[in-house]
Each structure stands twice: as structure tokens, then as C-alpha cells.
Design an enzyme around this catalytic site. Structure first.
Site, short mmCIF file in Angstrom:
data_model
loop_
_atom_site.label_atom_id
_atom_site.label_comp_id
_atom_site.label_asym_id
_atom_site.label_seq_id
_atom_site.Cartn_x
_atom_site.Cartn_y
_atom_site.Cartn_z
N PHE A 11 0.82 -1.22 0.00
CA PHE A 11 0.00 0.00 0.00
C PHE A 11 0.86 1.27 0.00
O PHE A 11 0.89 2.03 -0.98
CB PHE A 11 -0.95 -0.09 1.21
N ILE A 12 1.62 1.48 1.06
CA ILE A 12 2.45 2.70 1.13
C ILE A 12 3.59 2.59 0.12
O ILE A 12 3.95 3.56 -0.55
CB ILE A 12 3.00 2.92 2.56
N ASP A 31 9.49 -7.55 -3.07
CA ASP A 31 8.22 -7.81 -2.39
C ASP A 31 7.88 -9.28 -2.59
O ASP A 31 8.03 -9.80 -3.69
CB ASP A 31 7.12 -6.92 -3.00
N GLY A 36 1.41 -7.36 -0.55
CA GLY A 36 1.41 -6.51 -1.74
C GLY A 36 0.80 -7.23 -2.93
O GLY A 36 0.55 -8.43 -2.89
N ILE A 55 12.07 -10.43 2.49
CA ILE A 55 13.22 -9.84 3.18
C ILE A 55 13.84 -10.85 4.16
O ILE A 55 14.94 -10.62 4.66
CB ILE A 55 12.85 -8.54 3.94
N TYR A 142 3.70 -6.33 17.79
CA TYR A 142 3.96 -5.51 16.60
C TYR A 142 4.74 -4.24 16.97
O TYR A 142 5.75 -3.90 16.33
CB TYR A 142 2.63 -5.15 15.92
N LYS A 146 8.55 -3.02 15.71
CA LYS A 146 8.81 -1.77 15.00
C LYS A 146 9.83 -0.92 15.77
O LYS A 146 10.69 -0.26 15.18
CB LYS A 146 7.50 -1.01 14.79
N VAL A 172 -1.62 5.30 8.57
CA VAL A 172 -1.70 5.74 7.18
C VAL A 172 -2.89 5.07 6.49
O VAL A 172 -3.15 3.88 6.70
CB VAL A 172 -0.38 5.43 6.45
C1 UD2 Z 1 -1.22 0.46 14.35
C2 UD2 Z 1 -0.40 1.76 14.38
C3 UD2 Z 1 -0.25 2.30 12.95
C4 UD2 Z 1 0.32 1.24 12.01
C5 UD2 Z 1 -0.59 0.02 12.07
C6 UD2 Z 1 -0.12 -1.12 11.17
C7 UD2 Z 1 -1.04 2.73 16.55
C8 UD2 Z 1 -1.71 3.87 17.25
N1 UD2 Z 1 -1.05 2.76 15.20
O1 UD2 Z 1 -2.51 0.81 13.89
O2 UD2 Z 1 0.58 3.45 12.95
O3 UD2 Z 1 1.64 0.93 12.36
O4 UD2 Z 1 -0.68 -0.47 13.43
O5 UD2 Z 1 -0.95 -2.23 11.27
O6 UD2 Z 1 -0.47 1.85 17.17
N2 UD2 Z 1 -10.90 -1.27 14.50
C9 UD2 Z 1 -12.29 -1.36 14.51
N3 UD2 Z 1 -12.90 -2.10 13.53
C10 UD2 Z 1 -12.20 -2.72 12.54
C11 UD2 Z 1 -10.78 -2.61 12.54
C12 UD2 Z 1 -10.17 -1.87 13.55
O7 UD2 Z 1 -12.97 -0.84 15.40
O8 UD2 Z 1 -12.81 -3.37 11.67
C13 UD2 Z 1 -10.27 -0.43 15.54
C14 UD2 Z 1 -9.10 -1.09 16.25
O9 UD2 Z 1 -9.54 -1.88 17.32
C15 UD2 Z 1 -8.30 0.15 16.67
C16 UD2 Z 1 -8.57 1.17 15.57
O10 UD2 Z 1 -9.75 0.71 14.89
O11 UD2 Z 1 -8.78 0.66 17.89
C17 UD2 Z 1 -7.46 1.27 14.56
O12 UD2 Z 1 -7.10 -0.05 14.16
P1 UD2 Z 1 -6.15 -0.34 12.90
O13 UD2 Z 1 -5.93 -1.81 12.82
O14 UD2 Z 1 -6.65 0.37 11.71
O15 UD2 Z 1 -4.80 0.41 13.30
P2 UD2 Z 1 -3.90 0.46 14.64
O16 UD2 Z 1 -4.29 1.67 15.43
O17 UD2 Z 1 -3.81 -0.85 15.29
#
Ligand code: UD2
Length: 316
Positions: A11-12, A31, A36, A55, A142, A146, A172
């Protein structure tokens, strides 16, 4: 200049590759297509070199990095919940894989490596916005991987003199984010639910917040991080400085789609952070990072992209 983009079909990665090609650079993509897709590179087909390998395969990384000036290391196993379920696999790709990329980059004497780090490094530290000077305290496997990637990149700077910059991306989103896995980013899921007329699921009460960052802003940061002088060894937040709750994003999406979204609420996810918001002062100052697309505009563009990409009813 010659760039190696690991995860360049993702994606990015693919959005970054498009911009590098547009600027006339020579690009190698490494990749394994685990996340991807070759179709993400459709616009640059014939203009880049594509290598299908992981990788975790050091010899493949060595071949890919040959004669590269810059490495943008974006390949990773993403997703907090996936890492909770299978920490070994996330560790294998994100830590062992990153070490391979660093070793290969060192031996190929590249000018600089830019590492895709994550806002997850901050964990539950209560202060908002998050500033790079705060002590990282990840709360998921995770996030650990990172953060370890950052430490390795910096240690390679110290021990072997390899220039490195780490970019902590903040959630992102945008075109080409794959919505189809249980581990997909939340906005890709909400938007496709909206287009498919299926019910989105919110984990928790929906009041958790994120600094959702449109992908063009991350691409801008990636390129600046390669070119900016005097920033080796530094870590930068790549966000926008704003934050939105999930409930707010649902409401905005409802306005964009012209119909309200009726979500179902499930228990919170393990390893989830409550609030996240970037302070981007350092990036503005040292990288000249200046995010151009604010959240609501990014959401409109992303919605339009998924709508255009959606198969018509007859093709389904
Ligand atoms: C983390 C990192 C982000 C990136 C990403 C990669 C943080 C704050 N951010 O994202 O920068 O590295 O990991 O995977 O740590 N959710 C729902 N419903 C859904 C899916 C998700 O409610 O169907 C919620 C989930 O529980 C969370 C929020 O949405 O509270 C964001 O979830 P995400 O998986 O989009 O991203 P996040 O914050 O884990």
C-alpha cells in the site's frame, strides 16, 4: 538516483514507487506479494525492476540492494492483532527481515536507509500529542518489532556508519490499502462496508482516536527522509497533528456517502492503544515535512477511490 523499496508492491510502498518513478528515479521493488499485489504496480510496469522475494531471504535482499543509493525499507507484517495472535511470525519478518535489510544495505554501501517505523512504539504513554523525545513503551508484539527496527537502524549507524532515518507513521490510509483481511486498517474496512452495505464492526466504544494520515503525506515524508541533509540517526513522527475518534470517522463517512452508517460494537482488541496523535514539529523543521492532505479531504479521496475500484454488480 537508484532506490530499493522493500514492500514496494504494498500500500504505502507502491504509492511511494509511483512518485519516485514520476521524479525520474530508477527503482527496484523487493516484495514477496504476501500483502502486496502486482496490480499496485500497474502504472509503473516496464519502468521499474520487480523482484519477488521475502526480506527474510538475505541473498535475495543482497541482489535487490546491489548498486542502490537509497533503501526505503517498508516491507513488514503489519497489524497489532496479527502480532498478538502470532508473535513469532511478526518477529521473523519485522526483526529478522529488517536485520537482513540492514546487513545487505551496509555491505552494498548505500547512502541511507529509511525505515518504516510506527506510532505503536509509543504505547499507552498518556501524553498527547506524542513527541519523539518520549520514552517508547510498546504494548503489542507488533509495536515491539517496530521499535526494535528503529534501534537496529540506529545501532547500524553507530557501528558501521550507515546513514539511517526512522519514520513513525501514524495510521496511514488511502488508495490501495487492502480491505480484505481481518487485519486490514480500520478505514479501508469502514469504507468498503459502506460501499457494500454491510455493517462495520467497532472494537470497543468507538471513542479511541487516531491521527489518520493520508498516504500522500507519508510518501512526501519518505522522499524527504532520503534527501534531507544532517538527519541521520533521527526518528520522526509522520502524522498530521490531528486526531479523530472512530465514531467521528463513521459520522464523516456517512456524510460523504450520503447515508448513515450503523456500526455494531464488539469488545476492544487486545494490544490496542486508546489515543494517538502526532507532534510533527521536528519533521517540519528538519525534513521540511508539510502534510498537504488533511484527514477529511483524504477520506473523501479514499472513498472515491474504493468506489471507482469496486466491481460493478454484474462482475461480482
Ligand atoms: C497500528 C499503528 C499504525 C500502524 C498500524 C499497522 C497505533 C496507534 N497505530 O494501527 O501506525 O503501524 O498499526 O498495522 O499503534 N478497529 C475497529 N474495527 C475494525 C478494525 C479496527 O474498530 O474493523 C479499531 C481497532 O480496534 C483500533 C482502531 O480501529 O482501535 C485502529 O485499528 P487499525 O488496525 O486500523 O490500526 P492500529 O491503530 O492498530
Amino acid at each position: 538516483m537508484r532506490y530499493l523499496v522493500t514492500g514496494g508492491a504494498g500500500f504505502i510502498g507502491s504509492n511511494t514507487v509511483d512518485e519516485l518513478v514520476r521524479r525520474g528515479h530508477s527503482v527496484v521493488v523487493l516484495d514477496d506479494l504476501s500483502a502486496g499485489k502486482e496490480e499496485n504496480l500497474a502504472d509503473v510496469r516496464g519502468k521499474i525492476t520487480f523482484m519477488k522475494a521475502s526480506i527474510t531471504d538475505l541473498e535475495a535482499v543482497r541482489r535487490a540492494v546491489h548498486e542502490a543509493d537509497y533503501v526505503l525499507h517498508l516491507a513488514a507484517r503489519t497489524s497489532v492483532p496479527r502480532s498478538v495472535k502470532d508473535p513469532l511470525e511478526t518477529n521473523r519478518v519485522n526483526i529478522d527481515g529488517t536485520l537482513n535489510v540492514l546487513v545487505a544495505a551496509r555491505d552494498a554501501k548505500v547512502k541511507r536507509i529509511v525505515f518504516a517505523a510506527s506510532s505503536s512504539a509509543y504505547g499507552e504513554t498518556p501524553t498527547l500529542p506524542k513527541v519523539e523525545t518520549m520514552q517508547p513503551a510498546p504494548i503489542s508484539p507488533y509495536g515491539v518489532t517496530k521499535y526494535v527496527g528503529e534501534l537496529y537502524a540506529q545501532v547500524f549507524g553507530r557501528c558501521y556508519g550507515i546513514e539511517n532515518v526512522c519514520l513513525r507513521y501514524f495510521n496511514v490510509f488511502g488508495p490501495r490499502q487492502d480491505p480484505s483481511s481481518p487485519y486490514s486498517g480500520v478505514l479501508s474496512k469502514f469504507i468498503t462496508c459502506c460501499l457494500d452495505d454491510t455493517q462495520p464492526t467497532v472494537f470497543g466504544d468507538g471513542e479511541q482516536s487516531r491521527d489518520f494520515t493520508y498516504v500522500d503525506n507519508a510518501v512526501q515524508a519518505n522522499l524527504l527522509a532520503c534527501e534531507a541533509p544532517g538527519v541521520s540517526g533521527k526518528v520522526f513522527n509522520v502524522g498530521t497533528g490531528a486526531r479523530y475518534t472512530l465514531n467521528q470517522t463513521l459520522q464523516l463517512l456517512g456524510q460523504i456517502a450520503g447515508k448513515p452508517l450503523d456500526a455494531k460494537y464488539d469488545p476492544p482488541r487486545e494490544g490496542d492503544i486508546r489515543d494517538s496523535q502526532a507532534d510533527i514539529t521536528l519533521g517540519r523543521k528538519l525534513l521540511a515535512y508539510d502534510p498537504q492532505v488533511h484527514f477529511e479531504e483524504g477520506l473523501r479521496r479514499t472513498f472515491a477511490w474504493y468506489r471507482a475500484a469496486q466491481p460493478k454488480p454484474a462482475e461480482k
